[in-house]
Scaffold this motif. Sequence first.
Motif: not given
Length: 419
Positions: A109-133
């Motif tokens: 569960x390294x810090x790098x693994x968490x940092x690697x998740x950042x683009x996925x989190x951003x893309x998913x949140x963007x998509x969910x918020x786009x749909x909501x808008x």
Amino acid sequence: MTSTEIISDGTVPDARAVFDAAQHLNPYPGYQRMRETPGPTTVRLGDTEVNVLSRFADCAAVLGSQAWGHGNVDRLSPFWDQEASLPGSFIRMDPPDHRRLRALVNKAFSARMVADLAPRITALVDDLVDRAVTAGGLDVVRDLSAPLALAMVGRRLLGVPEQDAELLRSWELAVARGTDPEPLLSPEEIAARDTAGASVVAYLAELAAKRRAHPEDDLLSRLVAVEESGEVLTPAEVIGICVLLLVAGMETSINLVGNGILALLAHPEQLALLRTQPDLAGPAAEEILRYDTPTQFTMRVALADSTIDGHDYHRGDGVIVLMGSADRDPDVFPAADTLDVARYARAGRAPRHLGFSLGLHYCLGAPLARLEASTAIRTLVQRAPGLRLAVDPADLTYQPSVIHRGLRSLPVELTATTA
Ligand code: HEM
């Protein structure tokens, strides 16, 4: 009768009255009364009496001390009978077992693994918020925070495929409710927890076997492969860790985003500040962890005789550590009952809150939780200027759990203008 009245009459109240779901809308005045009453608050939990620590100094002293831990879980059985139906996990262990298992998980569960998740989190949140808008509104819990947590903890960590996300969410809710102290649960809730616990254990065991044969890009695959100093996690330990990540990581992150958006809607000037200064999203997530924390309390047992605020505890005595109250303690946080999204951004910074605990059991998932919450809050606030509550605040309901504090649902409207 409110907990405030019960506590002031000098008798030992039942924990059910103190941690009453009816106070979910606002437990904080009751907490304030506990803090202002000298000494600890004693409550009856089943046939045991246990002290509740509500002031920051006392909570921090216990969480940060090696003299307090979990001991033999049997001694906590009035509170933690779920240990019998769920695999043991290191959140309830003391050193050396705790150290060994946490270190092994840390490796995967390294810090790098968490940092690697950042683009996925951003893309998913963007998509969910786009749909909501596009739709003009969303339920923050159902349509944003739950899908985000299911994608990160469910899919990226535990490797659960998307088609099973709803199943995982239903198990997680039943198990999370079941982590409340046993005497606070109904027989139906205990049965639901035990059934969900057995299902999730069987499901994860099958998934782990698949990953042993065919590793994928998820934490489960890394866990089954992890080795340190020649040590390997046993299959039972892998399942115990996965159930821990599910219980500790999913409900909490879902609730942080929901509690946060609700707090911002109740404080329009803070919402406006965050809209003009998106860099405050990180400090805002920190402040929400302090102001309305998803994990309201935890428990500890004295491993040695110990004195807290002049009260003597003997080996084996248990306490409830009420972080939800500690983080509203005005002795530590000026204007503690005020949401101040810039509090953690100012020079000198506010003292560390206890929302992620302290000491040996400090939340392992804190970097992931911070990343998820700050991304979701920043994106929703930035992209949906006309954010407003779609229901009467009095109609909002909370999950029945008292350890976990979170909304069942948070419907909001989004419009293109800042009305
Ligand atoms: C807002 C979200 C979160 C909150 C408020 C939170 C809160 C906490 C708290 C209070 C504890 C310590 C309990 C105690 O001292 O008895 C804890 C421990 C833990 N949390 Fe979190 N957590 C969050 C998210 C996560 C996530 C996303 C994960 C992982 C996916 C996670 C994994 C863990 C683990 C493994 C522990 C046990 C650490 C140990 O015993 O050494 N948490 N969390």
